[in-house]
Motif scaffolding. Sequence first.
Motif, mmCIF file in Angstrom:
data_model
loop_
_atom_site.group_PDB
_atom_site.id
_atom_site.type_symbol
_atom_site.label_atom_id
_atom_site.label_comp_id
_atom_site.label_asym_id
_atom_site.label_seq_id
_atom_site.Cartn_x
_atom_site.Cartn_y
_atom_site.Cartn_z
ATOM 1 N N LEU A 1 0.772 -1.416 0.061
ATOM 2 C CA LEU A 1 -0.067 0.124 -0.039
ATOM 3 C C LEU A 1 0.934 1.301 0.064
ATOM 4 O O LEU A 1 0.408 2.343 -0.224
ATOM 5 N N GLY A 2 2.069 1.079 0.382
ATOM 6 C CA GLY A 2 3.098 2.308 0.243
ATOM 7 C C GLY A 2 3.964 2.411 -0.977
ATOM 8 O O GLY A 2 4.697 3.332 -1.092
ATOM 9 N N ASN A 3 3.603 1.468 -1.886
ATOM 10 C CA ASN A 3 4.548 1.405 -3.313
ATOM 11 C C ASN A 3 3.333 1.923 -4.326
ATOM 12 O O ASN A 3 2.396 1.278 -4.300
ATOM 13 N N GLY A 4 3.721 2.845 -5.019
ATOM 14 C CA GLY A 4 2.789 3.446 -6.247
ATOM 15 C C GLY A 4 2.457 2.449 -7.120
ATOM 16 O O GLY A 4 1.150 2.320 -7.314
ATOM 17 N N ALA A 5 3.238 1.423 -7.640
ATOM 18 C CA ALA A 5 2.960 0.421 -8.586
ATOM 19 C C ALA A 5 2.006 -0.451 -7.853
ATOM 20 O O ALA A 5 0.910 -0.863 -8.623
ATOM 21 N N SER A 6 2.038 -1.205 -6.883
ATOM 22 C CA SER A 6 1.308 -2.061 -6.187
ATOM 23 C C SER A 6 -0.070 -1.357 -5.751
ATOM 24 O O SER A 6 -1.188 -2.227 -5.865
ATOM 25 N N LEU A 7 0.133 -0.280 -5.518
ATOM 26 C CA LEU A 7 -1.265 0.423 -4.977
ATOM 27 C C LEU A 7 -2.036 0.745 -6.329
ATOM 28 O O LEU A 7 -3.332 0.619 -6.251
ATOM 29 N N GLY A 8 -1.270 1.076 -7.494
ATOM 30 C CA GLY A 8 -2.140 1.335 -8.527
ATOM 31 C C GLY A 8 -2.857 0.156 -9.032
ATOM 32 O O GLY A 8 -3.962 0.225 -9.267
ATOM 33 N N TRP A 9 -2.062 -1.106 -9.028
ATOM 34 C CA TRP A 9 -2.889 -2.257 -9.406
ATOM 35 C C TRP A 9 -3.877 -2.563 -8.427
ATOM 36 O O TRP A 9 -4.807 -3.112 -9.190
ATOM 37 N N LEU A 10 -3.679 -2.375 -7.179
ATOM 38 C CA LEU A 10 -4.931 -2.721 -6.124
ATOM 39 C C LEU A 10 -6.096 -1.812 -6.736
ATOM 40 O O LEU A 10 -7.152 -2.222 -6.632
ATOM 41 N N LEU A 11 -5.791 -0.616 -6.927
ATOM 42 C CA LEU A 11 -6.974 0.257 -7.633
ATOM 43 C C LEU A 11 -7.661 -0.017 -8.858
ATOM 44 O O LEU A 11 -8.763 -0.184 -8.938
ATOM 45 N N VAL A 12 -6.817 -0.848 -9.687
ATOM 46 C CA VAL A 12 -7.264 -1.355 -11.261
ATOM 47 C C VAL A 12 -8.097 -2.711 -10.982
ATOM 48 O O VAL A 12 -9.036 -2.629 -11.409
ATOM 49 N N VAL A 13 -7.581 -3.328 -9.977
ATOM 50 C CA VAL A 13 -8.253 -4.695 -9.530
ATOM 51 C C VAL A 13 -9.733 -4.265 -9.047
ATOM 52 O O VAL A 13 -10.697 -4.938 -9.219
ATOM 53 N N ASP A 14 -9.694 -3.335 -7.951
ATOM 54 C CA ASP A 14 -10.876 -2.917 -7.237
ATOM 55 C C ASP A 14 -11.723 -2.374 -8.272
ATOM 56 O O ASP A 14 -13.073 -2.916 -8.441
ATOM 57 N N GLY A 15 -11.272 -1.634 -9.209
ATOM 58 C CA GLY A 15 -12.297 -1.015 -10.309
ATOM 59 C C GLY A 15 -12.928 -1.893 -10.959
ATOM 60 O O GLY A 15 -13.979 -1.911 -11.366
ATOM 61 N N ALA A 16 -11.996 -3.025 -11.566
ATOM 62 C CA ALA A 16 -12.358 -3.983 -12.341
ATOM 63 C C ALA A 16 -13.436 -4.938 -11.795
ATOM 64 O O ALA A 16 -14.442 -5.232 -12.397
ATOM 65 N N ALA A 17 -13.196 -5.312 -10.554
ATOM 66 C CA ALA A 17 -14.365 -6.042 -9.742
ATOM 67 C C ALA A 17 -15.543 -5.234 -9.532
ATOM 68 O O ALA A 17 -16.816 -5.754 -9.740
ATOM 69 N N PHE A 18 -15.477 -3.826 -9.448
ATOM 70 C CA PHE A 18 -16.507 -3.239 -9.277
ATOM 71 C C PHE A 18 -17.525 -3.215 -10.462
ATOM 72 O O PHE A 18 -18.763 -3.387 -10.524
ATOM 73 N N LEU A 19 -16.707 -3.179 -11.714
ATOM 74 C CA LEU A 19 -17.474 -2.972 -13.028
ATOM 75 C C LEU A 19 -18.014 -4.416 -13.180
ATOM 76 O O LEU A 19 -19.210 -4.611 -13.609
ATOM 77 N N LEU A 20 -17.482 -5.583 -12.939
ATOM 78 C CA LEU A 20 -17.832 -6.937 -12.887
ATOM 79 C C LEU A 20 -19.244 -7.134 -12.046
ATOM 80 O O LEU A 20 -20.286 -7.535 -12.357
ATOM 81 N N GLY A 21 -18.979 -6.311 -10.923
ATOM 82 C CA GLY A 21 -20.216 -6.705 -9.900
ATOM 83 C C GLY A 21 -21.589 -5.791 -10.467
ATOM 84 O O GLY A 21 -22.643 -6.174 -10.283
#
Length: 238
Positions: free
Chosen positions: A31-51
């Motif tokens: 959560l303190g690393n820009g790349a991994s935090l960005g990927w988490l946001l992408v995954v959350d966003g994609a899961a939201f759209l799937l839902g």
Amino acid sequence: MGESPDGPTERRGWRARLRRPFPERWVQYYLGNGASLGWLLVVDGAAFLLGVSFYVHSDPSLNDLSSLAYPLFGDSPTALALATLSVATLLPNLGRRVTEAPSNRLLALLHTLAFVWLVKYGLWTAIALNLRPDLYVGFTPALLWEYWGILITHLFFLLQAAVIPYYGETTREALAAALVFLLLNDAFDYGLGLYPPLRYEAGPLLAGITVALSVAVVGYAAWAFDRHQSGSDGGAAE
């Protein structure tokens, strides 16, 4: 027989591990690393759209409701939307310790709502599917997704919820608001029959379990989070 001198210390350590189950260095890395935090946001966003897609094609669907009712009807997408917003508050904190993220009453409310929605609907989904396993467990592609796929993806809700208390805090007002919103959601779901689509009719048992979960997850949040101190500029805890 007398109690071991290490007993209270061991219990405190056990409770601390339940409140903060992951090593802090892991949370800091992801959560303190820009790349991994960005990927988490992408995954959350994609899961939201799937839902959202699931609820658009369900019966009843989002198309049958007023847009004001969407957050109450789309329980899992609501949890993911709140989780995404909660994690996004860490973007300005990149380069600093996650545990020292700024806190205020509005952020405390957001983090509390994200936590309780994720925990409730991660658990609710597992319970709802396993109340009628005869309708969900099977080896056809559809059943494999509708049981194992949905179960596993919703259990990830619990993992994401577990990291929120590392950077978020709560308040009494946030906990009270979370309980009110969850119970309002339950009244909407079971009073109007607009609970998440299932292969069976939800009866009093599932409705009672859902209300009990609402109360339990708020109690869990009260125990898991540190409390925000009025007037503090950072993440100080009581």
